[in-house]
Design a protein around this motif. Sequence first.
Motif, PDB file in Angstrom:
ATOM      1  N   MET A 156      -8.082  -6.095   9.991  1.00 41.98           N
ATOM      2  CA  MET A 156      -6.663  -6.084  10.311  1.00 41.98           C
ATOM      3  C   MET A 156      -5.786  -5.927   9.079  1.00 41.98           C
ATOM      4  N   HIS A 157      -6.225  -6.488   7.945  1.00 48.32           N
ATOM      5  CA  HIS A 157      -5.429  -6.398   6.726  1.00 48.32           C
ATOM      6  C   HIS A 157      -6.137  -5.562   5.668  1.00 48.32           C
ATOM      7  N   ASN A 158      -7.076  -4.726   6.092  1.00 44.84           N
ATOM      8  CA  ASN A 158      -7.804  -3.915   5.125  1.00 44.84           C
ATOM      9  C   ASN A 158      -6.992  -2.662   4.815  1.00 44.84           C
ATOM     10  N   HIS A 159      -6.547  -2.518   3.573  1.00 44.54           N
ATOM     11  CA  HIS A 159      -5.689  -1.396   3.188  1.00 44.54           C
ATOM     12  C   HIS A 159      -6.440  -0.326   2.414  1.00 44.54           C
ATOM     13  N   GLU A 160      -7.775  -0.391   2.400  1.00 47.79           N
ATOM     14  CA  GLU A 160      -8.536   0.595   1.639  1.00 47.79           C
ATOM     15  C   GLU A 160      -8.296   1.994   2.185  1.00 47.79           C
ATOM     16  N   GLY A 161      -7.943   2.931   1.310  1.00 51.22           N
ATOM     17  CA  GLY A 161      -7.773   4.320   1.709  1.00 51.22           C
ATOM     18  C   GLY A 161      -6.516   4.606   2.496  1.00 51.22           C
ATOM     19  N   GLN A 162      -5.613   3.628   2.631  1.00 51.91           N
ATOM     20  CA  GLN A 162      -4.413   3.837   3.438  1.00 51.91           C
ATOM     21  C   GLN A 162      -3.190   4.171   2.599  1.00 51.91           C
ATOM     22  N   HIS A 163      -3.312   4.112   1.295  1.00 47.46           N
ATOM     23  CA  HIS A 163      -2.147   4.304   0.449  1.00 47.46           C
ATOM     24  C   HIS A 163      -2.435   5.347  -0.622  1.00 47.46           C
ATOM     25  N   PRO A 197      11.640 -12.329   1.083  1.00 47.30           N
ATOM     26  CA  PRO A 197      11.756 -11.829  -0.285  1.00 47.30           C
ATOM     27  C   PRO A 197      10.704 -10.769  -0.600  1.00 47.30           C
ATOM     28  N   ALA A 198      11.067  -9.828  -1.468  1.00 49.65           N
ATOM     29  CA  ALA A 198      10.153  -8.757  -1.822  1.00 49.65           C
ATOM     30  C   ALA A 198       8.925  -9.318  -2.529  1.00 49.65           C
ATOM     31  N   GLY A 221      -1.376   3.242  -9.824  1.00 54.12           N
ATOM     32  CA  GLY A 221      -1.354   4.567  -9.225  1.00 54.12           C
ATOM     33  C   GLY A 221      -0.925   4.593  -7.771  1.00 54.12           C
ATOM     34  N   THR A 222      -0.606   3.444  -7.195  1.00 55.85           N
ATOM     35  CA  THR A 222      -0.188   3.365  -5.791  1.00 55.85           C
ATOM     36  C   THR A 222       1.324   3.229  -5.712  1.00 55.85           C
ATOM     37  N   ALA A 223       1.945   4.108  -4.928  1.00 54.31           N
ATOM     38  CA  ALA A 223       3.389   4.045  -4.761  1.00 54.31           C
ATOM     39  C   ALA A 223       3.758   2.881  -3.854  1.00 54.31           C
ATOM     40  N   GLU A 224       5.043   2.583  -3.789  1.00 53.28           N
ATOM     41  CA  GLU A 224       5.500   1.517  -2.900  1.00 53.28           C
ATOM     42  C   GLU A 224       5.128   1.834  -1.457  1.00 53.28           C
ATOM     43  N   THR A 225       4.805   0.802  -0.716  1.00 53.12           N
ATOM     44  CA  THR A 225       4.392   0.964   0.673  1.00 53.12           C
ATOM     45  C   THR A 225       5.501   0.498   1.610  1.00 53.12           C
ATOM     46  N   GLU A 226       5.286   0.705   2.900  1.00 60.60           N
ATOM     47  CA  GLU A 226       6.258   0.229   3.882  1.00 60.60           C
ATOM     48  C   GLU A 226       6.412  -1.292   3.808  1.00 60.60           C
ATOM     49  N   LEU A 227       5.284  -1.982   3.638  1.00 65.29           N
ATOM     50  CA  LEU A 227       5.339  -3.441   3.553  1.00 65.29           C
ATOM     51  C   LEU A 227       6.078  -3.906   2.301  1.00 65.29           C
ATOM     52  N   SER A 228       5.722  -3.331   1.166  1.00 64.10           N
ATOM     53  CA  SER A 228       6.314  -3.796  -0.094  1.00 64.10           C
ATOM     54  C   SER A 228       7.815  -3.552  -0.129  1.00 64.10           C
ATOM     55  N   GLN A 229       8.280  -2.542   0.583  1.00 65.38           N
ATOM     56  CA  GLN A 229       9.705  -2.232   0.599  1.00 65.38           C
ATOM     57  C   GLN A 229      10.472  -2.985   1.685  1.00 65.38           C
TER      58      GLN A 229
END
Length: 276
Positions: A180-187, A101-102, A89-97
């Motif tokens: 620093m790397h906690n992505h909870e609730g950011q996407h 290498p991907a 359910g999470t779309a691509e993020t700035e990092l993943s794009q």
Amino acid sequence: MKRTIKTLLAASVVAGAAATAGAYFGLVNVGADDPHFPAVHAFLSMARDRSIEVRSRDIQVPDLDDEALIRAGAGNYNSMCIGCHLAPGTAETELSQSLYPAPPNLTKMGVDGNPAAAFWTIKHGIKATGMPAWGKSMGDPYIWGMVAFLQQLPTLDAQQYQALVASSSGHQHGGGETIMHNHEGQHGGAEAAGEDHHAGEMAGTSQHDAAVEDHHAGEAAGASHHDAAVEDHHAGEKAGMSHHDAEPAADKPAPKSKLAANSHTHADGKEHLHAD
């Protein structure tokens, strides 16, 4: 035969020298937005896969169906990994794009049939890819928890994923956790993120405009204060001049009357008037 060997050696030396010269003079573009040539990419992929396979072949895999292990892995994955490897359910993020290498979309491939390789990769990371060596801050049991969760991840939909994360202890792996790397609730979606970004820009613009208005108001107040000070100064000069003019008048002796000039007083107290 000897001539062939010498020719191959000479060709290898020339090729190595040419490659070194090209790298030294900056001909190799290391920008992440410029992909490798297909042959280079294939070679690097082969080197990576073989390196992981050789180093993970003797790793003993524990029971990955343990529910407590899976829940622990879900909390840590949600906090540490979804920025690159996504979640149901999470779309691509700035990092993943943007990474090259991907990073692989683990919601589709999970452990790719090799949990030992997944464990080694999470623990040691991969050079020049953006994949960290999580073994520097996580003990092996917590890494196995992430592997156990990854094995289940491709089978989960968004609702099941969120329920599993909610039942976990969140970002918890025995100490050393940071935000620093906690992505909870950011996407929660690209649209919401865009709105928040533009709202922040508008807030910044409003603050800037307010600061400019305050600055000009301060200048106007300063000018008024300066004008008032100048007026007070000139008023003081005028007052000083009036005081200066009054002083000679006070110091100058009053003229004697004509009567006082033509009379004198005797010792018996009688005043004698002289005729003109």
